[in-house]
Design an enzyme around this catalytic site. Sequence first.
Site, PDB file in Angstrom:
ATOM      1  N   GLY A 486       0.567  -1.686   0.049  1.00 42.84           N
ATOM      2  CA  GLY A 486       0.010   0.314  -0.485  1.00 42.84           C
ATOM      3  C   GLY A 486       0.895   1.410  -0.017  1.00 42.84           C
ATOM      4  O   GLY A 486       2.686   1.139  -0.320  1.00 42.84           O
ATOM      5  N   ILE A 490       3.861  -2.200   3.432  1.00 42.35           N
ATOM      6  CA  ILE A 490       4.009  -3.691   2.899  1.00 42.35           C
ATOM      7  C   ILE A 490       3.815  -5.182   3.511  1.00 42.35           C
ATOM      8  O   ILE A 490       3.746  -4.836   4.567  1.00 42.35           O
ATOM      9  CB  ILE A 490       5.842  -4.042   1.942  1.00 42.35           C
ATOM     10  N   LYS A 506       3.051  -7.120   8.260  1.00 42.40           N
ATOM     11  CA  LYS A 506       2.490  -5.992   8.012  1.00 42.40           C
ATOM     12  C   LYS A 506       3.267  -4.879   8.466  1.00 42.40           C
ATOM     13  O   LYS A 506       4.012  -4.919   9.335  1.00 42.40           O
ATOM     14  CB  LYS A 506       1.097  -5.058   8.050  1.00 42.40           C
ATOM     15  N   ASP A 598     -12.591   1.762   4.447  1.00 48.66           N
ATOM     16  CA  ASP A 598     -11.634   1.608   3.957  1.00 48.66           C
ATOM     17  C   ASP A 598     -12.383   0.356   2.599  1.00 48.66           C
ATOM     18  O   ASP A 598     -10.762  -0.241   2.646  1.00 48.66           O
ATOM     19  CB  ASP A 598      -9.739   2.239   3.910  1.00 48.66           C
TER      20      ASP A 598
END
EC number: 2.7.11.1
Length: 748
Positions: A486, A490, A506, A598
């Site tokens: 993103g 990563i 992450k 989101d």
Amino acid sequence: MELEKVKINSLHCNDAVLSSLQASPSATSPQSVPSKANVVTEASIIEKTNQPHNVQEDNNYNRDCDSPESSSSEQDKELDDLRNLHSSSLTNSVVVGKSTGSLNGVYSITSVTSETKTLESVVTTNSASGSACLSNTPTADHIKKRIPSSRTPTRKALRIKFYRNGDRFYPGITIPVSNERYRSFERLFEDLTRLLEENVKIPGAVRTIYNLCGKKITSLDELEDGQSYVCSCNNENFKKVEYNTGSQPLSNLPLSNSRSNSHRLAKCRPSSPLKNGLLAGSSPFPACGGGTGNGSPLIASRLSDRVTVVHPRIVTLIRSGTKPRRIMRLLLNKRNSPSFDHVLTAITQVVRLDTGYVRKVFTLSGIPVVRLSDFFGSDDVFFAYGTERINTAEDFKLEAEEQRAINVIRKTMRTTGTTCKGPKPKMPIKSKKVYPPLVDSEPFKAETTPEDDRHAALLTSTGMEINELPSNIRNTYSLGRIIGDGNFAIVFKIKHRQTGHSYALKIIDKNKCKGKEHYIDAEVRVMKKLNHPHIISLILSVDQNTNMYLVLEYVSGGDLFDAITQVTRFSENQSRIMIRHLGAAMTYLHSMGIVHRDIKPENLLVKLDEHGNVLELKLADFGLACEVNDLLYAVCGTPTYVAPEILLEVGYGLKIDVWAAGIILYILLCGFPPFVAPDNQQEPLFDAIISGIYEFPDPYWSDIGDGVRDLIANMLQADPDVRFTSEDILDHSWTIGNKGNECTTYKR
């Protein structure tokens, strides 16, 4: 050796009693009793009492006693006899005083010989007359009675009535409240949540209690006996309405502390996706053994009617008044429509009549609406009236302007197909960084490259060093390929060195999100609270100066965006499975007051079977998630999935997630979004989103049913007040259908 207990509540005895006492083993000579046994424990309890119930209780104990009136001189003589009797047999004397009309309860415990006889004589005194008697029975073994202890009095529970916040029709529920029953405020919240769920639809667990003036109650000691209070769920503010204080409560629970009272807190309750992730298609009212908990047939019938009749739908309301009249819309669902009166209240709050409450409702053809089911029939346009007079000849005729307003509303809810002109719309491009071939084409290469070198190569490709990994992660997990990325983070696939289980790592680069560190903290804080089968689990978090490391649950099938690009579109059955799982995850989040902000295919991970069919969907990436305490105004999200209220900057809440889910459902069925713009230009796209007008073009929608079109139309309402909630998605008939989760092949 036993103890002989004598309780004297009076100073009047007859000859038979005295003879019995003289013949008792206590008259044995002191020499025959061992010295260590000659111990007399004397407990004298003298208390004044004028309470009628105490007198009644004493009278019950002595209903067989002979209680003639006696003079003061007779009492004196009997006292002397008793003193002489006990002084001849006891090492320590028992003090017996003259009755003054208020002596109540003198205990004497005397050590006796090994003869196993026990004497318990209970004597009562009538404080009004000063006369009483000594209880006597033929044998000592048959006169044992339990002596209640005044040292451990039973506390009377408070009788408290609770109402549902903002519900003026709910008659309330009365329960006993005491410190013995509820050791903490949270325990009381749990019981209130369970009891309210059996009678009304509530948005979540009870979190706050107010008095009728709106003052927040913070401890059990603030509750007063016989008073009424208001239960608030989640983050609701106190709603000052005229609560139904004059009605009979639905359930008056007994004050008994007996555990055998199975009706006190019945556990027969609707299964909810809020806490356990169950599908909405499961039976909402499971059978309970042992009868109906807390339950009258009237309540059960009402709940059954609500379940069978009420379903989420949007109705159009015409406010009475001067033409052209105002046209409004209202979302009806199980929360605001458990009864006919509740619907009238909801309509009143929307139309705001000058005359006050809505008293009468009519269909567009002038038929009176008199039952709850009438709101959920074929009619979806209603006239709302108060106490004003109705002119049936004119009031039920629509002017041209009123008809146009209704047509515009119906256009935004269009479910019929139109012919698509021009090329087929396309999915937006998935943003993705390009990494060297080492990462993409040869992810592991463990046979030719040492593990540490491979890890170093993977990290170097992202600008990181191997030593930057926290030691507990580096020593516990083996680093794999990159599976996601993103703007600020990563994601690597990692494997536990001992168990072999796969996880996702992450890595959030703090340098790339300067000034937005609060988003990182919010993501970790939110994920630590979550525990749901359709939400990615947080296993471990490590915070360092430059990076934040999150070890997450791994889902093998990848994200939904890649699945869409491979198969273009999904069948209704496959789409139903995914929207159920997404709806359950959103309902769980929203019940905790958390908005994701989101939701998009890139943040939805899927598990596939050997044929490529979707078995499970999980919601991931909580980088923008936050707790909602008031309206939010920050503009964020992905353009294709952003809700109109975000673009208009008028404030938004939980329902922006429902809008995004509606966009995703539309894409699943046809392969492209409902709002598109040429060359991915944002301004025309945003204008289309704000308008809320879209189509179901043929041939892409020609084989898709009306049920799912209706669900999409309700999820993509530009007005958030009438847009479906996440619970409404699960309650919709299309979502409930085909509960078996059967897998079918993709549509290629």
